[in-house]
Design a protein around this motif. Structure first.
Motif, mmCIF file in Angstrom:
data_model
loop_
_atom_site.group_PDB
_atom_site.id
_atom_site.type_symbol
_atom_site.label_atom_id
_atom_site.label_comp_id
_atom_site.label_asym_id
_atom_site.label_seq_id
_atom_site.Cartn_x
_atom_site.Cartn_y
_atom_site.Cartn_z
ATOM 1 N N MET A 1 0.850 -1.163 0.000
ATOM 2 C CA MET A 1 0.000 0.000 0.000
ATOM 3 C C MET A 1 0.902 1.234 0.000
ATOM 4 S SD MET A 1 -3.276 0.963 0.076
ATOM 5 C CE MET A 1 -4.136 -0.540 0.361
ATOM 6 N N THR A 2 0.559 2.187 -0.805
ATOM 7 C CA THR A 2 1.335 3.423 -0.872
ATOM 8 C C THR A 2 0.608 4.535 -0.144
ATOM 9 O OG1 THR A 2 0.293 4.051 -2.954
ATOM 10 C CG2 THR A 2 2.325 2.771 -3.100
ATOM 11 N N ALA A 3 1.310 5.626 0.107
ATOM 12 C CA ALA A 3 0.712 6.783 0.779
ATOM 13 C C ALA A 3 -0.371 7.398 -0.098
ATOM 14 C CB ALA A 3 1.790 7.810 1.078
ATOM 15 N N LEU A 4 -1.303 8.112 0.531
ATOM 16 C CA LEU A 4 -2.388 8.770 -0.200
ATOM 17 C C LEU A 4 -1.845 9.797 -1.182
ATOM 18 C CD1 LEU A 4 -4.956 9.474 2.663
ATOM 19 C CD2 LEU A 4 -5.174 7.793 0.842
ATOM 20 N N SER A 5 -2.481 9.866 -2.337
ATOM 21 C CA SER A 5 -2.172 10.915 -3.302
ATOM 22 C C SER A 5 -3.393 11.796 -3.533
ATOM 23 C CB SER A 5 -1.702 10.304 -4.625
ATOM 24 O OG SER A 5 -2.725 9.480 -5.157
ATOM 25 N N GLN A 6 -4.496 11.444 -2.877
ATOM 26 C CA GLN A 6 -5.723 12.240 -2.916
ATOM 27 C C GLN A 6 -6.546 11.917 -1.679
ATOM 28 O OE1 GLN A 6 -7.585 11.017 -6.550
ATOM 29 N NE2 GLN A 6 -8.365 9.125 -5.713
ATOM 30 N N ALA A 7 -7.581 12.696 -1.436
ATOM 31 C CA ALA A 7 -8.445 12.479 -0.275
ATOM 32 C C ALA A 7 -9.112 11.104 -0.378
ATOM 33 C CB ALA A 7 -9.499 13.569 -0.204
ATOM 34 N N ARG A 8 -9.393 10.521 0.789
ATOM 35 C CA ARG A 8 -10.117 9.253 0.805
ATOM 36 C C ARG A 8 -11.265 9.339 1.796
ATOM 37 N NH1 ARG A 8 -9.204 5.036 4.754
ATOM 38 N NH2 ARG A 8 -7.922 5.859 6.417
ATOM 39 N N ARG A 9 -12.296 8.573 1.553
ATOM 40 C CA ARG A 9 -13.436 8.500 2.458
ATOM 41 C C ARG A 9 -13.081 7.549 3.601
ATOM 42 N NH1 ARG A 9 -18.199 5.075 2.293
ATOM 43 N NH2 ARG A 9 -19.701 5.982 3.712
ATOM 44 N N VAL A 10 -13.254 7.997 4.840
ATOM 45 C CA VAL A 10 -12.938 7.199 6.009
ATOM 46 C C VAL A 10 -14.232 6.679 6.617
ATOM 47 C CG1 VAL A 10 -11.925 7.230 8.324
ATOM 48 C CG2 VAL A 10 -10.873 8.543 6.478
ATOM 49 N N ILE A 11 -14.263 5.395 6.925
ATOM 50 C CA ILE A 11 -15.424 4.790 7.570
ATOM 51 C C ILE A 11 -15.121 4.704 9.057
ATOM 52 C CG2 ILE A 11 -16.864 2.736 7.735
ATOM 53 C CD1 ILE A 11 -16.064 2.185 4.784
ATOM 54 N N ARG A 12 -16.001 5.258 9.872
ATOM 55 C CA ARG A 12 -15.802 5.287 11.314
ATOM 56 C C ARG A 12 -16.787 4.354 12.007
ATOM 57 N NH1 ARG A 12 -15.723 10.714 14.759
ATOM 58 N NH2 ARG A 12 -15.597 11.451 12.650
#
Length: 134
Positions: A1-12
């Motif tokens: 897995m690589t670091a984010l390059s854009q925003a991601r949706r987080v499930i809480r």
């Protein structure tokens, strides 16, 4: 897995509930201490290597294969019966206590035969309040 390059949706999630798979041919009663034993949920019992998850929120009967059903489990602080021959006392508050069965805890590991139930929070009217689950 690589670091984010854009925003991601987080499930809480609250982190207080889980639904682990239940061992085949096993019944877990509502209110029972649920533990993991080799990757499957079973009622608490005297044994080493068990991981205390929390309290079953309903009775689940798995009459099928391992993992055919799941049990809703809640983590938190709950009351347990105090083992008469190895009783938890107020001097033990803040320490670990150990699993005897799916509703009973003890002060010691019983000569390294019991798994940790959780941290002792309080004693009240003979009941031991234990913080169970991570």
């Amino acid at each position: 897995m690589t670091a984010l390059s854009q925003a991601r949706r987080v499930i809480r999630t609250e982190g207080r509930q889980s639904n682990p798979p239940v061992k085949g041919a096993t019944t877990i009663h509502q209110g029972a201490l649920v533990v993991m034993d080799t990757g499957l949920a079973v009622p608490g019992r005297t044994a080493v290597g068990l991981i205390a998850l929390g309290i079953a929120q309903e009775t689940v009967v798995n009459s099928g294969a391992d993992g055919a059903t799941k049990v809703p489990v809640e983590r938190g602080t709950f009351d347990f019966a105090n083992h008469g021959a190895d009783a938890v006392t107020e001097a033990d508050i803040g320490k670990d206590c150990f699993i005897v069965d799916d509703q009973t805890v003890a002060k010691t590991s019983g000569g390294n035969t019991r798994s940790i139930a959780g941290k002792i929070i309080e004693l009240d009217s003979g009941r031991v309040f234990v913080r169970v689950g991570s």
